[in-house]
Motif scaffolding. Structure first.
Motif, PDB file in Angstrom:
ATOM      1  N   ASP A   1       2.642  14.950   5.502  1.00  0.00           N
ATOM      2  CA  ASP A   1       3.057  13.613   5.093  1.00  0.00           C
ATOM      3  C   ASP A   1       2.236  13.217   3.866  1.00  0.00           C
ATOM      4  O   ASP A   1       1.022  13.092   3.948  1.00  0.00           O
ATOM      5  CB  ASP A   1       2.824  12.649   6.269  1.00  0.00           C
ATOM      6  CG  ASP A   1       2.992  11.192   5.895  1.00  0.00           C
ATOM      7  OD1 ASP A   1       3.429  10.919   4.766  1.00  0.00           O
ATOM      8  OD2 ASP A   1       2.675  10.333   6.737  1.00  0.00           O
ATOM      9  N   PHE A   2       2.905  13.010   2.741  1.00  0.00           N
ATOM     10  CA  PHE A   2       2.215  12.648   1.508  1.00  0.00           C
ATOM     11  C   PHE A   2       2.264  11.151   1.227  1.00  0.00           C
ATOM     12  O   PHE A   2       1.987  10.725   0.121  1.00  0.00           O
ATOM     13  CB  PHE A   2       2.826  13.403   0.323  1.00  0.00           C
ATOM     14  CG  PHE A   2       2.591  14.889   0.357  1.00  0.00           C
ATOM     15  CD1 PHE A   2       1.407  15.422  -0.092  1.00  0.00           C
ATOM     16  CD2 PHE A   2       3.551  15.744   0.858  1.00  0.00           C
ATOM     17  CE1 PHE A   2       1.178  16.795  -0.068  1.00  0.00           C
ATOM     18  CE2 PHE A   2       3.344  17.116   0.895  1.00  0.00           C
ATOM     19  CZ  PHE A   2       2.155  17.644   0.427  1.00  0.00           C
ATOM     20  N   ASN A   3       2.642  10.359   2.206  1.00  0.00           N
ATOM     21  CA  ASN A   3       2.751   8.921   1.993  1.00  0.00           C
ATOM     22  C   ASN A   3       1.439   8.255   2.377  1.00  0.00           C
ATOM     23  O   ASN A   3       1.097   8.145   3.534  1.00  0.00           O
ATOM     24  CB  ASN A   3       3.887   8.328   2.843  1.00  0.00           C
ATOM     25  CG  ASN A   3       4.120   6.870   2.523  1.00  0.00           C
ATOM     26  OD1 ASN A   3       3.806   6.414   1.433  1.00  0.00           O
ATOM     27  ND2 ASN A   3       4.661   6.134   3.478  1.00  0.00           N
ATOM     28  N   GLY A   4       0.680   7.824   1.395  1.00  0.00           N
ATOM     29  CA  GLY A   4      -0.593   7.166   1.661  1.00  0.00           C
ATOM     30  C   GLY A   4      -1.413   7.102   0.403  1.00  0.00           C
ATOM     31  O   GLY A   4      -1.101   7.714  -0.622  1.00  0.00           O
TER      32      GLY A   4
ATOM     33  N   TYR B  34      15.356   7.090   1.592  1.00  0.00           N
ATOM     34  CA  TYR B  34      14.169   7.682   0.970  1.00  0.00           C
ATOM     35  C   TYR B  34      12.899   7.294   1.715  1.00  0.00           C
ATOM     36  O   TYR B  34      12.879   6.369   2.531  1.00  0.00           O
ATOM     37  CB  TYR B  34      14.050   7.265  -0.502  1.00  0.00           C
ATOM     38  CG  TYR B  34      14.086   5.774  -0.768  1.00  0.00           C
ATOM     39  CD1 TYR B  34      12.932   5.004  -0.721  1.00  0.00           C
ATOM     40  CD2 TYR B  34      15.284   5.135  -1.096  1.00  0.00           C
ATOM     41  CE1 TYR B  34      12.963   3.651  -0.986  1.00  0.00           C
ATOM     42  CE2 TYR B  34      15.329   3.780  -1.364  1.00  0.00           C
ATOM     43  CZ  TYR B  34      14.163   3.044  -1.310  1.00  0.00           C
ATOM     44  OH  TYR B  34      14.204   1.689  -1.570  1.00  0.00           O
ATOM     45  N   HIS B  35      11.831   8.021   1.420  1.00  0.00           N
ATOM     46  CA  HIS B  35      10.486   7.685   1.869  1.00  0.00           C
ATOM     47  C   HIS B  35       9.741   6.985   0.740  1.00  0.00           C
ATOM     48  O   HIS B  35      10.099   7.096  -0.430  1.00  0.00           O
ATOM     49  CB  HIS B  35       9.715   8.951   2.245  1.00  0.00           C
ATOM     50  CG  HIS B  35      10.027   9.445   3.629  1.00  0.00           C
ATOM     51  ND1 HIS B  35       9.422  10.554   4.179  1.00  0.00           N
ATOM     52  CD2 HIS B  35      10.886   8.980   4.582  1.00  0.00           C
ATOM     53  CE1 HIS B  35       9.885  10.748   5.404  1.00  0.00           C
ATOM     54  NE2 HIS B  35      10.796   9.813   5.665  1.00  0.00           N
ATOM     55  N   SER B  36       8.678   6.307   1.155  1.00  0.00           N
ATOM     56  CA  SER B  36       7.751   5.660   0.206  1.00  0.00           C
ATOM     57  C   SER B  36       8.473   4.646  -0.689  1.00  0.00           C
ATOM     58  O   SER B  36       8.656   4.896  -1.842  1.00  0.00           O
ATOM     59  CB  SER B  36       7.052   6.686  -0.685  1.00  0.00           C
ATOM     60  OG  SER B  36       6.567   7.794   0.016  1.00  0.00           O
TER      61      SER B  36
ATOM     62  N   THR C 249       0.793  -1.230   0.000  1.00  0.00           N
ATOM     63  CA  THR C 249       0.000   0.000   0.000  1.00  0.00           C
ATOM     64  C   THR C 249       0.823   1.276   0.000  1.00  0.00           C
ATOM     65  O   THR C 249       0.255   2.369  -0.039  1.00  0.00           O
ATOM     66  CB  THR C 249      -0.952   0.021   1.217  1.00  0.00           C
ATOM     67  OG1 THR C 249      -0.189  -0.125   2.418  1.00  0.00           O
ATOM     68  CG2 THR C 249      -1.963  -1.106   1.126  1.00  0.00           C
ATOM     69  N   ASP C 250       2.149   1.187   0.052  1.00  0.00           N
ATOM     70  CA  ASP C 250       2.971   2.384  -0.062  1.00  0.00           C
ATOM     71  C   ASP C 250       2.971   2.883  -1.502  1.00  0.00           C
ATOM     72  O   ASP C 250       2.890   2.092  -2.451  1.00  0.00           O
ATOM     73  CB  ASP C 250       4.414   2.092   0.354  1.00  0.00           C
ATOM     74  CG  ASP C 250       4.535   1.821   1.842  1.00  0.00           C
ATOM     75  OD1 ASP C 250       3.968   2.604   2.622  1.00  0.00           O
ATOM     76  OD2 ASP C 250       5.185   0.831   2.202  1.00  0.00           O
TER      77      ASP C 250
ATOM     78  N   ALA D 242      -2.282  10.105  -1.944  1.00  0.00           N
ATOM     79  CA  ALA D 242      -1.511  11.298  -1.592  1.00  0.00           C
ATOM     80  C   ALA D 242      -0.356  11.538  -2.547  1.00  0.00           C
ATOM     81  O   ALA D 242       0.193  12.627  -2.596  1.00  0.00           O
ATOM     82  CB  ALA D 242      -0.989  11.182  -0.160  1.00  0.00           C
ATOM     83  N   GLY D 243       0.051  10.527  -3.290  1.00  0.00           N
ATOM     84  CA  GLY D 243       1.082  10.711  -4.299  1.00  0.00           C
ATOM     85  C   GLY D 243       2.459  10.244  -3.894  1.00  0.00           C
ATOM     86  O   GLY D 243       3.326  10.063  -4.721  1.00  0.00           O
ATOM     87  N   GLY D 244       2.700  10.052  -2.595  1.00  0.00           N
ATOM     88  CA  GLY D 244       4.015   9.605  -2.141  1.00  0.00           C
ATOM     89  C   GLY D 244       4.829  10.734  -1.557  1.00  0.00           C
ATOM     90  O   GLY D 244       4.719  11.892  -1.959  1.00  0.00           O
ATOM     91  N   ASP D 245       5.691  10.422  -0.594  1.00  0.00           N
ATOM     92  CA  ASP D 245       6.424  11.439   0.165  1.00  0.00           C
ATOM     93  C   ASP D 245       7.894  11.536  -0.221  1.00  0.00           C
ATOM     94  O   ASP D 245       8.651  12.252   0.413  1.00  0.00           O
ATOM     95  CB  ASP D 245       6.315  11.106   1.669  1.00  0.00           C
ATOM     96  CG  ASP D 245       6.617  12.297   2.557  1.00  0.00           C
ATOM     97  OD1 ASP D 245       5.869  13.290   2.486  1.00  0.00           O
ATOM     98  OD2 ASP D 245       7.603  12.230   3.312  1.00  0.00           O
ATOM     99  N   CYS D 246       8.320  10.822  -1.272  1.00  0.00           N
ATOM    100  CA  CYS D 246       9.758  10.711  -1.540  1.00  0.00           C
ATOM    101  C   CYS D 246      10.413  12.056  -1.832  1.00  0.00           C
ATOM    102  O   CYS D 246      11.454  12.394  -1.261  1.00  0.00           O
ATOM    103  CB  CYS D 246      10.014   9.719  -2.671  1.00  0.00           C
ATOM    104  SG  CYS D 246       9.273  10.138  -4.252  1.00  0.00           S
TER     105      CYS D 246
END
Length: 370
Positions: A236-239, A343-345, A164-165, A242-246
């Motif tokens: 936080d854009f990870n969800g 990195y995130h996401s 789900t990431d 939301a498009g991702g937080d990277c």
């Protein structure tokens, strides 16, 4: 995070599965044990030898909970792919001596004979000392949604695993097929970044870490601090959706190291700014970041991804459709010339570029000297 996606902050991560407080503790524990076994098997496929590979944890599950026939075949295929990835990594000079995976249940929902479970996987891999210059470990957190189906006897079968990431670059995950996207292009012709080669050895491209006006150690320190726990001073854009937080995460790290805001309209790629309340598209969007970074002369393109050094930025286009998909920051470079990214996401710390090249051999890479 992909440009063109609605850039809405995720204030309630994991909300896709609403927790049902009436599900008993024993049932939840059953789900968790099987989930832990599945992801531990995937991790061990990258670590263990032939004998360890045969000792799959999921093979011990039967009766009240087990893999469905279809899911069992899918997991066998995933493990085969990961063992192939392990071989490709070894050829690139990277091996792991140990791995550890744990799974936490975030929410459990049961409706009739169907259960949906949201989990967080936390995995750490210990680098084998092949050259002696590797960092101690690499780690990541990944989020999954598991679907269980009960038969008439009340026995549960795991029928589906959904990552789900927004990002899905965890080293023990099998890459999903990408759906082609239209190339994003602004009216005034933003600059195109040239692709970076992934061959080794790379031509020498030493980086000056002092006297540039930027604090690369501060960038690394920020990324190290917030790779798994997000800075609440930013959205936080990870969800889902939301498009991702990277890119948001990389922009924060660059800001911590001295990148200054360029205020203006949010959709003008010549501008770059990010606060708790408002962010430019270039602060949070993969393609827009590239356009700003190149047009502002804050970066120059590197010819080879292995030339990247501390504080440099690497991006990936998974299916080579011209629209970049993921942004990462280099937090270590070893004496053998291998950069490591954070990195995130999916939240990941000190993953080697060799691991990315081995996991995504058909992707396009872009490298930027900051």
């Amino acid at each position: 995070m992909v440009a063109g996606v609605a850039l809405l902050p995720n204030w309630s991560a994991g909300a896709a599965v609403t927790d049902d407080p009436t599900v008993d503790t024993a049932t939840k524990a059953t789900f968790q044990r099987l989930a832990d076994a599945v992801f531990t098997d995937r991790t061990q496929a990258l670590v263990g030898g032939a004998s360890e590979d045969r000792e799959q944890r999921t093979s011990g599950f039967s009766g009240d909970v087990r893999l469905s026939g279809t899911q069992s075949r899918q997991e066998d295929s995933a493990l085969d792919q990961l063992r192939g990835r392990k071989s490709r990594l070894a050829a690139l000079g990277e091996q792991y001596s140990a791995g550890s995976t744990s799974v936490k249940l975030d929410a459990t929902q049961v409706k009739g004979r169907r259960a949906t479970v949201a989990v967080t996987e936390t995995t750490s891999l210990t680098y084998k000392k092949v050259t002696g210059n590797e960092p101690p470990t690499t780690g990541f957190q990944a989020h999954h949604e598991l679907t269980f189906q009960a038969d008439r006897g009340g026995n549960w079968q795991l029928t589906r695993i959904k990552d789900t990431d927004e990002g899905y670059l965890a080293v023990n995950q099998v890459a999903k097929p990408e759906v082609a996207k239209p190339t994003v292009k602004a009216d005034d012709g933003p600059p195109d970044a040239p692709r970076a080669a992934t061959t080794r050895p790379a031509p020498a491209k030493p980086k000056t870490l002092t006297g540039t006006g930027y604090d690369y150690k501060a960038m690394t320190a920020y990324a190290t601090k917030y790779w798994s726990k997000y800075n609440t001073e930013y959205p936080d854009f990870n969800g889902a959706g939301a498009g991702g937080d990277c890119t948001n995460f990389v922009s924060q790290a660059l800001k911590a190291g001295g990148w200054k805001h360029v205020p203006g309209y949010t959709n003008d790629f010549h501008k770059w700014f990010g606060t708790a309340d408002i962010q430019s598209d270039s602060f949070v969007g993969v393609n827009e970041f590239s356009w700003f970074a190149l047009s502002s002369k804050r970066v120059t393109s590197l010819a080879n991804v292995y030339q990247a050094d501390i504080g440099d930025v690497i991006q990936m286009d998974f299916n080579k459709d011209g629209s970049k998909d993921h942004t990462m920051i280099v937090t270590k470079r070893d004496a053998q010339g291998v950069p490591y990214v954070t990195y995130h996401s999916t939240n990941t710390y000190n993953r080697s570029v060799a691991s990315l090249v081995a996991s995504y051999p058909t992707a396009a890479f872009y490298a930027y000297r900051t």
